[in-house]
Design a protein around this motif. Structure first.
Motif, mmCIF file in Angstrom:
data_model
loop_
_atom_site.group_PDB
_atom_site.id
_atom_site.type_symbol
_atom_site.label_atom_id
_atom_site.label_comp_id
_atom_site.label_asym_id
_atom_site.label_seq_id
_atom_site.Cartn_x
_atom_site.Cartn_y
_atom_site.Cartn_z
ATOM 1 N N ALA A 1 0.782 -1.233 0.000
ATOM 2 C CA ALA A 1 0.000 0.000 0.000
ATOM 3 C C ALA A 1 0.817 1.288 0.000
ATOM 4 N N HIS B 1 -3.976 -3.410 13.990
ATOM 5 C CA HIS B 1 -2.911 -2.433 14.260
ATOM 6 C C HIS B 1 -2.578 -1.707 12.963
ATOM 7 N N VAL B 2 -2.388 -0.407 13.052
ATOM 8 C CA VAL B 2 -2.224 0.402 11.845
ATOM 9 C C VAL B 2 -0.993 -0.013 11.028
ATOM 10 N N HIS B 3 0.060 -0.496 11.719
ATOM 11 C CA HIS B 3 1.269 -0.897 10.994
ATOM 12 C C HIS B 3 1.438 -2.404 10.890
ATOM 13 N N PHE B 4 1.067 -3.109 11.939
ATOM 14 C CA PHE B 4 1.300 -4.549 11.994
ATOM 15 C C PHE B 4 -0.053 -5.247 12.161
ATOM 16 N N PHE C 1 -1.316 -8.006 11.955
ATOM 17 C CA PHE C 1 -1.537 -9.349 12.507
ATOM 18 C C PHE C 1 -1.898 -9.284 13.994
ATOM 19 N N VAL C 2 -1.767 -8.104 14.584
ATOM 20 C CA VAL C 2 -2.333 -7.891 15.922
ATOM 21 C C VAL C 2 -3.373 -6.787 15.817
ATOM 22 N N GLY C 3 -4.237 -6.700 16.827
ATOM 23 C CA GLY C 3 -5.271 -5.679 16.772
ATOM 24 C C GLY C 3 -5.986 -5.543 18.107
ATOM 25 N N PHE D 1 -4.306 -11.490 18.556
ATOM 26 C CA PHE D 1 -3.778 -11.781 17.224
ATOM 27 C C PHE D 1 -4.943 -11.957 16.255
ATOM 28 N N GLU D 2 -4.645 -11.854 14.995
ATOM 29 C CA GLU D 2 -5.679 -11.930 13.966
ATOM 30 C C GLU D 2 -6.360 -13.299 13.921
ATOM 31 N N LEU E 1 -0.573 -7.132 23.437
ATOM 32 C CA LEU E 1 0.015 -7.372 22.126
ATOM 33 C C LEU E 1 0.232 -6.096 21.322
ATOM 34 N N LYS F 1 -3.871 0.517 3.466
ATOM 35 C CA LYS F 1 -3.540 1.389 4.589
ATOM 36 C C LYS F 1 -4.082 2.799 4.384
ATOM 37 N N TYR G 1 -6.304 0.337 14.671
ATOM 38 C CA TYR G 1 -5.852 0.616 16.031
ATOM 39 C C TYR G 1 -4.520 1.359 15.982
ATOM 40 N N VAL G 2 -4.508 2.515 16.597
ATOM 41 C CA VAL G 2 -3.281 3.310 16.683
ATOM 42 C C VAL G 2 -2.901 3.392 18.155
ATOM 43 N N GLU G 3 -1.697 2.965 18.476
ATOM 44 C CA GLU G 3 -1.266 2.995 19.876
ATOM 45 C C GLU G 3 -1.254 4.424 20.390
#
Lengths: 644, 106
Positions: A110, B29-32, B34-36, B46-47, A167, B71, B94-96
């Motif tokens: 993206a 998660h906005v960058h990764f 596979f977590v959320g 995890f996803e 996580l 994204k 999700y943004v930390e």
């Protein structure tokens, strides 16, 4: 690594905002703790969050002059990082990547720029392959690069289960994992990683433990899968307390110890961090007379204004009131300051403007480097507005130049524009305390008068063009942007006008005579070399490194670094260029701005130019390539394009 | 995390497709991605986690969405087109809270 010499280049890549910054800072700390010299820069996208960013670090037991490509290690926690830097890794290097990303295709990533996708697609199609991570891994392995795949998702799961950490809050630890695995392969012992992670997150125990666990789990995985190599020997500075600082921070430190009392600014990349550092460290312990007067601390006023016009306006007001004043900005903000620069010349108000150049025009590429504002700085303002323009070549120079700039502004009652750039702003170096010694530059506030003065003339006609300067409040005086008589009263009288113009001209002549030519320009290397490189600003260290490299290859080149661009060191430059057979200007602008200045002041034509126009840092390989091409083919212009 | 362990089971072991990765309540998660973050239980997963409150994501409501493939933030019309292209569309990302630490001030 060659022989006993350690010279490592590492790139840590990932999404902007995804933990690259922390990982980069940890890497800098690891190698500084190991006793090495480091230089590290952050390259980040201006979209704030999500697009590819990276930290490039060079580690050496000598002082690394500049960053070098290709790198010995690439830490790519996402597909975009791996595919972006696939051509940046040296044979024998190591690439750490996420095994979960192997099926990803550049064309579907993206945030990746469209043009880069197309270039990657073309490169892989020529190999008859799809532009995927797995194909990139194959390509790297064919080139003799070792690859280390980490199952980041599973390692993160393990970290979470072991530590009980949330996580999402430790998702960014994937960068620590990638870095730690790479460091293990490079031979860095785990305790150094722990120390560096503690130094990075020490004040926040909730994320410290999960990050240390993440590092340990990644190192254990790397050890199990790939074994352990030779331990990296300790560097020459092992056990010594040293500092790591960016150019932004070093200029801020210099302003603090150089007696700055007021800085106003409007936030703009890449200057803001300088002002923020001053804000964070503005309270100074004092002693002596201040202590006896009941004062424990003094402070620097730092003020975020509504725009750059207000920023310079307030700084000028503060300077008139007696403060040692500066403002900090980059190209677009500097444009807005032009009218007040004219006023500062007309009203003879001391002001330092730290101009952190970035890639323009306009907002251009806001978070990348460039040297396009040289002529803008010199010719800023209108109506005959000579001023001092100084350019720093590296961090240490930036420190001393900042103090000098404040001295010159006050001594000569004039604007001083200190040219810096995004590369210096974002680049960290390791330094010793004695590298930055403020006692080497004495604070000089010039012809200051305090208290009432009989028949005080703010603009008294003097032989050197410099008049006594009293802060506002002690004497009757008029300050404004209009032409004036010696008292400052507005005057359109032709005799007054001519006298004031000539006074300002004499002042600039005084400035030119007062700053020695040897301080305005420095010739590095063999004076008898046939090829002379002429440049300014942060290109210095890459050029010096290239000159050394060319020397090893038998090509004699010297380097004339112009440090003060206004007033221009025409005599020294003429003398040096008169001896050279080939003169090559190295600049990160397309119009040959330094070449123009050289020609204007000396009559010497600069017939060859090496230009870096892609808004990435200049590398020594760029200069080596450019000089060789010019020598071999006589070409006038070489555009060098390294960097991702 | 203990709560998460109580509520969730690994989809891999259950061999089911109804995991967090396609649940309406889950923000990747906005960058990764596979977590959320699960908005229902207020925890991160995890996803491939699963729970009995699983609800399939859809794009039939008039609101903004997040495409984890591209994204980018989407309005409903855009979300529908991304959905048709089989992109990973969610109701948000999700943004930390401490993501600012990694964002340069300039």
């Amino acid at each position: 690594m060659t022989g006993l010499t350690v010279d490592l280049n590492i790139i840590i890549g990932g999404p902007q905002g995804g933990g690259v910054e922390s990982a980069g800072q940890i890497a800098l700390k690891v190698f500084t703790l190991k006793g090495y010299n480091i230089i590290g820069t952050r390259e980040y996208h201006s979209n704030i969050m999500g697009a590819h960013s990276y930290f490039h670090i060079r580690v050496s037991d000598n002082t690394p002059r500049a960053l070098r490509l290709p790198v010995e290690s690439l830490v790519a926690v996402d597909a975009e990082s791996l595919l972006t830097h696939v051509n940046d890794v040296a044979k024998g290097g190591i690439v750490v990547y996420d095994v979960g990303s192997v099926d990803q295709n550049a064309l579907t990533l993206a945030p990746m720029e469209h043009s880069l996708k197309k270039r990657i697609e073309k490169m892989f199609s020529e190999r008859g392959a799809r532009p995927t991570v797995s194909e990139a891994i194959k390509l790297l392995e064919e080139r003799g690069v070792r690859t280390l795949g980490l199952p980041l998702k599973e390692l993160l799961r393990k970290t979470s289960e072991e530590t009980g950490a949330l996580l999402a809050s430790i998702a960014r630890a994937v960068n620590i994992m990638g870095l730690s695995a790479a460091l293990h392969v490079l031979g860095v012992e785990f305790p150094y990683i722990v120390k560096a992670v503690e130094a990075q997150f020490g004040k926040r125990p909730k994320i410290l433990a999960p990050n240390i666990a993440a590092a340990r789990i990644a190192v254990e995985y790397a050890r199990e899968k790939y074994g352990s190599g030779n331990t990296l020997p300790d560097g020459p500075h092992k056990g010594r307390v040293r500092m790591i600082a960016t150019g932004n921070e070093i200029v801020a430190m210099a302003k603090i110890v150089g007696g700055l009392t007021f800085e106003s600014f409007y936030p703009i990349t890449p200057s803001s961090d300088e002002a923020h550092y001053i804000e964070e460290n503005k309270y100074l312990d004092v002693g002596g007379d201040f202590k006896e007067a009941g004062l424990d601390k003094l402070s620097i006023v730092t003020l975020q204004t509504e725009d750059e016009i207000a920023a310079i306006g307030m700084a000028l007001g503060a300077a008139l009131a007696g403060a040692r004043a500066s403002t900090t900005t980059s190209g677009p903000g500097f444009s807005l300051m032009n009218e007040f620069i004219s006023m500062a010349v007309e009203a003879e108000i001391p002001i330092v403007i730290s101009l952190w150049m970035r890639a323009g025009p306009s907002t251009g590429i806001a978070t990348r480097t460039g040297q396009q504002d040289l002529l803008h700085a010199i010719f800023s303002g209108h109506g005959d507005t000579p001023k001092i323009v100084i350019a720093s070549g590296d961090h240490v120079e930036a420190f001393y130049d900042t103090i000098k700039a404040m001295n010159w502004a006050e001594k000569f009652q004039t604007p001083v524009i200190h040219l810096l750039d995004k590369y210096l702003a974002s680049t960290s170096v390791s330094l010793d305390e004695w590298d930055l010694d403020p006692s080497l530059v004495e604070i000089d506030r010039g012809k200051r008068v305090y208290g009432p003065v009989k028949d005080y003339k703010r603009y008294e006609i003097t032989e050197d063009g410099i008049s006594p300067m009293a802060p506002l409040g002690f004497n009757t005086m008029i300050i404004n942007s209009l032409e004036h008589d010696e008292y400052g009263f507005v005057s359109e009288d032709p005799i007054d006008r001519e006298a004031m113009v000539l006074k300002r001209v004499r002042k600039f002549e005084t400035i030119s005579k007062s700053i020695p030519e040897t301080e305005k320009a420095v010739l590095h290397g063999d004076p008898e070399a046939r090829v002379t490189i002429v440049s300014f600003g942060s290109t210095k260290q890459a050029i010096l490194s290239a000159v050394e490299e060319l020397g090893r290859e038998g090509v004699k080149v010297n380097f004339l670094q112009i440090r003060v661009l206004s007033p221009f060191p025409k005599d020294l430059v003429s003398k040096v260029l008169g001896r050279a057979e080939k003169v090559v200007s190295v600049e990160a602008n397309a119009t040959g701005q330094l070449a123009f200045l050289v020609r204007a002041h000396t009559g010497h034509s600069v017939n060859h130019v090496i230009q870096k126009l892609n808004a990435r840092p200049l590398y020594d390989v760029d200069v080596v390539y450019g000089v060789k091409r010019i020598i071999e083919s006589g070409v006038e212009r070489v555009v060098v394009s390294s960097g991702s | 995390m203990q709560r998460a362990a109580r509520v969730f089971e690994s989809v891999t072991s259950l061999d089911r497709g109804e995991s967090c990765s396609s649940c309406w309540n889950w923000l990747p998660h906005v960058h990764f991605p596979f977590v959320g973050y699960c908005t229902l239980w207020g925890i991160t997963t995890f996803e491939d986690y699963y729970c009995s409150s699983y609800k399939l994501t859809s794009v039939d409501r008039e609101r903004f969405y997040w495409c984890a493939t591209c994204k980018i933030r989407l309005n409903r019309e855009e979300a529908v087109s991304h959905w048709i292209m089989k992109h990973r569309v969610f109701r948000g990302a999700y943004v930390e809270p401490d993501i600012r630490e990694e964002i340069y001030e300039g």
